[in-house]
Design a protein around this motif. Structure first.
Motif, short mmCIF file in Angstrom:
data_model
loop_
_atom_site.label_atom_id
_atom_site.label_comp_id
_atom_site.label_asym_id
_atom_site.label_seq_id
_atom_site.Cartn_x
_atom_site.Cartn_y
_atom_site.Cartn_z
N MET A 83 -4.03 7.12 7.82
CA MET A 83 -2.61 6.77 7.85
C MET A 83 -2.09 6.63 9.27
SD MET A 83 -0.97 8.80 4.62
CE MET A 83 -1.54 8.42 2.95
N ALA A 84 -2.58 7.46 10.19
CA ALA A 84 -2.17 7.32 11.59
C ALA A 84 -2.64 5.98 12.14
CB ALA A 84 -2.72 8.47 12.41
N LEU A 98 3.80 3.35 0.58
CA LEU A 98 2.43 3.35 0.07
C LEU A 98 1.92 4.77 -0.15
CD1 LEU A 98 0.91 0.51 2.29
CD2 LEU A 98 1.70 0.37 -0.07
N ASN A 99 2.36 5.71 0.67
CA ASN A 99 1.98 7.11 0.49
C ASN A 99 2.43 7.65 -0.86
OD1 ASN A 99 1.09 9.81 1.68
ND2 ASN A 99 3.21 10.25 1.15
N ALA A 100 3.51 7.09 -1.40
CA ALA A 100 4.00 7.54 -2.71
C ALA A 100 3.01 7.25 -3.82
CB ALA A 100 5.35 6.88 -3.02
N ASP A 147 -6.34 -9.40 8.13
CA ASP A 147 -5.69 -9.26 9.43
C ASP A 147 -5.32 -7.79 9.66
OD1 ASP A 147 -2.87 -8.79 8.38
OD2 ASP A 147 -3.38 -10.71 7.46
N PRO A 148 -4.95 -7.42 10.90
CA PRO A 148 -4.65 -6.01 11.17
C PRO A 148 -3.58 -5.42 10.25
CG PRO A 148 -4.90 -7.21 13.22
CD PRO A 148 -4.94 -8.23 12.12
N ARG A 149 -2.58 -6.20 9.89
CA ARG A 149 -1.53 -5.66 9.03
C ARG A 149 -2.07 -5.31 7.64
NH1 ARG A 149 3.84 -5.12 8.57
NH2 ARG A 149 4.78 -5.32 6.50
N SER A 150 -2.83 -6.21 7.06
CA SER A 150 -3.37 -5.93 5.73
C SER A 150 -4.37 -4.77 5.78
CB SER A 150 -4.01 -7.18 5.13
OG SER A 150 -5.11 -7.60 5.91
N LEU A 151 -5.17 -4.71 6.85
CA LEU A 151 -6.12 -3.61 6.99
C LEU A 151 -5.38 -2.28 7.18
CD1 LEU A 151 -8.84 -5.24 9.29
CD2 LEU A 151 -9.00 -4.72 6.84
N GLY A 152 -4.26 -2.31 7.91
CA GLY A 152 -3.47 -1.10 8.05
C GLY A 152 -2.94 -0.60 6.72
N GLN A 153 -2.49 -1.52 5.88
CA GLN A 153 -2.02 -1.13 4.55
C GLN A 153 -3.15 -0.58 3.70
OE1 GLN A 153 1.36 -3.85 2.99
NE2 GLN A 153 0.16 -5.20 4.30
N LEU A 154 -4.31 -1.20 3.77
CA LEU A 154 -5.46 -0.70 3.01
C LEU A 154 -5.89 0.67 3.51
CD1 LEU A 154 -7.59 -3.97 2.64
CD2 LEU A 154 -6.25 -2.80 0.87
N ALA A 155 -5.76 0.92 4.81
CA ALA A 155 -6.09 2.23 5.36
C ALA A 155 -5.19 3.31 4.76
CB ALA A 155 -5.98 2.23 6.88
N ILE A 157 -3.66 3.15 1.86
CA ILE A 157 -4.08 3.30 0.46
C ILE A 157 -5.33 4.17 0.38
CG2 ILE A 157 -4.92 2.09 -1.58
CD1 ILE A 157 -1.96 1.77 -1.06
N GLY A 158 -6.27 3.96 1.31
CA GLY A 158 -7.45 4.82 1.35
C GLY A 158 -7.09 6.28 1.54
N GLY A 159 -6.07 6.52 2.34
CA GLY A 159 -5.61 7.90 2.53
C GLY A 159 -5.08 8.51 1.25
N THR A 160 -4.35 7.72 0.45
CA THR A 160 -3.82 8.25 -0.80
C THR A 160 -4.94 8.55 -1.80
OG1 THR A 160 -3.47 6.08 -1.83
CG2 THR A 160 -1.69 6.93 -0.46
N VAL A 161 -5.98 7.73 -1.79
CA VAL A 161 -7.13 8.01 -2.67
C VAL A 161 -7.81 9.31 -2.25
CG1 VAL A 161 -9.40 7.17 -3.39
CG2 VAL A 161 -7.50 5.57 -3.19
N SER A 162 -7.91 9.53 -0.94
CA SER A 162 -8.51 10.77 -0.45
C SER A 162 -7.67 11.98 -0.86
CB SER A 162 -8.64 10.72 1.08
OG SER A 162 -9.37 11.82 1.57
#
Length: 313
Positions: A83-84, A98-100, A147-155, A157-162
């Motif tokens: 997320m950072a 997205l954290n929600a 792109d960096p923005r979409s990858l940031g959003q996916l990152a 989402i990965g945090g919420t899965v974790s």
């Protein structure tokens, strides 16, 4: 809920909502892993001081410390770092939205790993709405981009899965522990993991130069992590797990407002539409939206980690 429970719930939402802004401020001077190292390290020291003040026994079992290590990885190191890093590329308000989705993935993880957490019709509807909200908040045109923005959003989402998997791990490996001990052990293990990783990838931990960075570190480590964990369990005891889910809905508006005021952020309309769908999904999962018309929907789902730490933004 009682007025006191409502008040503490709102305070908790304000604290966690502000954590997104403080982390973004710290990222102006430090790398994402260094930000996380400061966060978990300082919070661990404070929680152990609290444990000593309360006279609680320090666990010595190797099995428990393996449990702390897994929890520290899943509930702190992975989600905090993802997320950072994501906040380097997307708005703080969007990160909070997205954290929600953590609760949505948590319901799915529970259904997969626990026989008593089956996916009922109500939960399936709430989960579907939540997924629609996440997809809408990201932007349907961005789902296939790299792109960096979409990858940031996916990152994020990965945090919420974790976070969701951390809830499963806590229930399996840390059930029955006092929450203060579980939180302190988890953060200690997270510190032991993230410190060498930050050193190898980003170099030796620097001492911040800007006063704003120091203020951000103190806020997100002391207030938004150590103090917030202790407050979380107070609210859980007063309000119950179903009502406590409401904090997820309150965090995002706080983060959006702070991002707009302090960072001049402006979110696209689809982010707000996504949050509305996510909120609807969480309300359905909580049972409030159906309680008046369908009592048969079943009890409010209990937290995935009733005896262990919960996710924090």
């Amino acid at each position: 809920m009682s007025p006191r429970a409502w008040a503490e719930l709102c305070v908790l939402a304000l604290i966690w909502g502000g954590s997104f802004l403080s982390i973004r401020v710290a990222l102006n001077e430090m790398g994402p892993l260094t930000v996380v190292a400061y966060r978990v390290g300082l919070a661990a020291v404070i929680l152990w001081a609290y444990v000593a003040w309360r006279g609680l026994a320090v666990p010595r079992s190797a099995r428990l410390w393996v449990g702390f290590a897994g929890m520290g990885l899943l509930n702190n190191v992975i989600p905090f770092s993802l997320m950072a890093w994501g906040q380097l590329h997307i708005e703080t308000g969007l990160t909070a939205i997205l954290n929600a989705g953590t609760a949505i993935f948590g319901v799915l993880a529970a259904a997969v790993f626990f026989a008593d957490e089956r996916l009922t019709l109500r939960r399936a509807i709430g989960t579907a709405l939540g997924f629609a909200g996440v997809a809408t908040a990201i932007g349907l045109d961005q789902l296939g981009a790299l792109d960096p923005r979409s990858l940031g959003q996916l990152a994020v989402i990965g945090g919420t899965v974790s976070y969701a998997l951390a809830g499963v791990w806590a229930r399996k490996r840390l059930a029955g522990l006092p929450p203060q001990i579980a939180a302190a052990g988890m953060l200690t293990a997270a510190t032991a993991i993230i410190l060498p990783a930050a050193w190898l990838i980003e170099g030796p931990l620097p001492l911040p130069r800007a006063p704003a960075t120091w203020a951000a570190i103190v806020y997100y480590a002391v207030i938004a992590t150590a103090l917030a964990y202790l407050m979380y369990y107070r609210v859980l005891a007063m309000a119950g797990s179903g009502n406590l889910m409401l904090v997820t809905l309150l965090i995002a508006p706080v983060a959006i407002l702070l991002g707009a005021v302090a960072l001049n952020e402006a979110l696209p309309p689809h982010a707000y539409a996504g949050f509305a769908l996510l909120a609807a999904g969480l309300i359905v999962l909580n049972g409030r939206g159906l309680r008046q018309s369908a009592r048969r929907a079943g009890p409010v789902p209990r937290p995935l980690s009733p005896d262990g730490p919960s996710s924090a933004p």
